[in-house]
Design a protein around this motif. Structure first.
Motif, PDB file in Angstrom:
ATOM      1  N   ASP A   1       7.703  61.874   1.591  1.00 17.85           N
ATOM      2  CA  ASP A   1       7.200  62.222   0.401  1.00 17.85           C
ATOM      3  C   ASP A   1       8.453  62.702  -0.728  1.00 17.85           C
ATOM      4  O   ASP A   1       8.142  62.191  -1.698  1.00 17.85           O
ATOM      5  N   LEU A   2       9.404  63.249  -0.112  1.00 19.71           N
ATOM      6  CA  LEU A   2      10.326  63.584  -1.171  1.00 19.71           C
ATOM      7  C   LEU A   2      11.433  62.327  -1.783  1.00 19.71           C
ATOM      8  O   LEU A   2      11.415  61.966  -2.777  1.00 19.71           O
ATOM      9  N   VAL A   3      11.378  61.079  -0.604  1.00 15.94           N
ATOM     10  CA  VAL A   3      11.979  59.949  -0.818  1.00 15.94           C
ATOM     11  C   VAL A   3      11.282  59.309  -2.096  1.00 15.94           C
ATOM     12  O   VAL A   3      11.561  58.788  -2.989  1.00 15.94           O
ATOM     13  N   SER A   4       9.652  59.207  -1.842  1.00 18.96           N
ATOM     14  CA  SER A   4       9.051  58.520  -2.893  1.00 18.96           C
ATOM     15  C   SER A   4       9.072  59.399  -4.128  1.00 18.96           C
ATOM     16  O   SER A   4       9.192  58.610  -5.276  1.00 18.96           O
ATOM     17  N   HIS A   5       9.162  60.703  -4.552  1.00 19.90           N
ATOM     18  CA  HIS A   5       9.357  61.024  -5.667  1.00 19.90           C
ATOM     19  C   HIS A   5      10.776  60.827  -6.300  1.00 19.90           C
ATOM     20  O   HIS A   5      10.784  60.692  -7.377  1.00 19.90           O
ATOM     21  N   LEU A   6      11.661  60.688  -5.384  1.00 21.86           N
ATOM     22  CA  LEU A   6      13.261  60.310  -6.058  1.00 21.86           C
ATOM     23  C   LEU A   6      12.906  59.118  -6.347  1.00 21.86           C
ATOM     24  O   LEU A   6      13.650  58.807  -7.512  1.00 21.86           O
ATOM     25  N   ILE A   7      12.329  57.972  -5.643  1.00 16.37           N
ATOM     26  CA  ILE A   7      12.317  56.652  -6.094  1.00 16.37           C
ATOM     27  C   ILE A   7      11.619  56.473  -7.598  1.00 16.37           C
ATOM     28  O   ILE A   7      11.932  55.955  -8.396  1.00 16.37           O
ATOM     29  N   ARG A   8      10.438  57.302  -7.410  1.00 17.69           N
ATOM     30  CA  ARG A   8       9.740  57.355  -8.665  1.00 17.69           C
ATOM     31  C   ARG A   8      10.265  57.887 -10.125  1.00 17.69           C
ATOM     32  O   ARG A   8      10.217  57.348 -11.206  1.00 17.69           O
ATOM     33  N   HIS A   9      11.352  58.523  -9.616  1.00 18.33           N
ATOM     34  CA  HIS A   9      11.915  59.252 -10.773  1.00 18.33           C
ATOM     35  C   HIS A   9      13.361  58.537 -11.167  1.00 18.33           C
ATOM     36  O   HIS A   9      14.275  59.192 -11.802  1.00 18.33           O
TER      37      HIS A   9
END
Length: 194
Positions: free
Chosen positions: A182-190
């Protein structure tokens, strides 16, 4: 010098209560090959814990040195938490953002809200815990704190959990692998992936 909005990099702030697992989540996310970000190292006046190293987990400073640097404006944010000072050295963060890098801050809620004031474009991510009982069990399992410190951390955690709604994103750290994803997804999204 204080206008952080003109910098091309992205500032990501991860915080949550003591024992939420934010340090582990950030470390594991940064190890993922698809993540393109660097961790800012904070300064603190707290004692070094076993296994920690100067300049890796924190810059360990005396109270006097910390207060001098704070008074000179060398911190992006600073706060007193659990009887110790913590702060984010502004220079390295600003330099990395000026180079277009993603910089992650793993800091307490008080510090995150101060960063939001100075850098409105920062992305704030809050690490949730399944329950206060689970949080207490995690704090006890660390075996690094006295009963008084654990009680203080739990009191502080209640306030921190009340602030979660001020964050851009919240993620639940119930199951570690899922929370890292979930954290990696947020990082990539931003924009912190590639």
């Amino acid at each position: 010098m204080d206008d952080w909005s003109i910098l091309p990099g992205r500032l990501i702030v991860v915080s949550g209560p003591s024992g939420s697992g934010k340090s582990t989540l950030v470390r594991l996310a940064l190890e993922r090959p698809e993540v393109r970000a660097r961790l800012s190292v904070s300064a603190t006046t707290r004692a070094m814990r076993p296994g920690e190293h100067e300049g890796r987990e924190y810059y360990f400073l005396s109270r006097e040195s910390f207060e001098t640097q704070r008074d000179l404006g060398h911190f992006l944010e600073s706060a007193e938490v659990h009887g110790n000072f913590y702060g984010t050295p502004a220079g390295p963060v600003r330099s990395a953002l000026a180079e277009g890098q993603c910089v992650m801050l793993e800091i307490d809620v008080q510090g995150a809200l101060l960063v939001r004031e100075k850098v409105p474009s920062a992305v704030l991510i809050f690490v949730q815990v399944p329950s206060l009982e689970e949080l207490e069990a995690r704090l006890r399992a660390r075996k690094t704190d006295s009963e008084a410190t654990i009680a203080r951390r739990l009191t502080n955690a209640r306030w921190e959990l009340d602030q979660a709604g001020l964050y851009d994103h919240q993620l639940m750290n119930r199951e570690l692998d899922q929370a890292v994803d979930d954290l990696v997804s947020h990082l990539i999204r931003h924009g912190c992936g590639g």
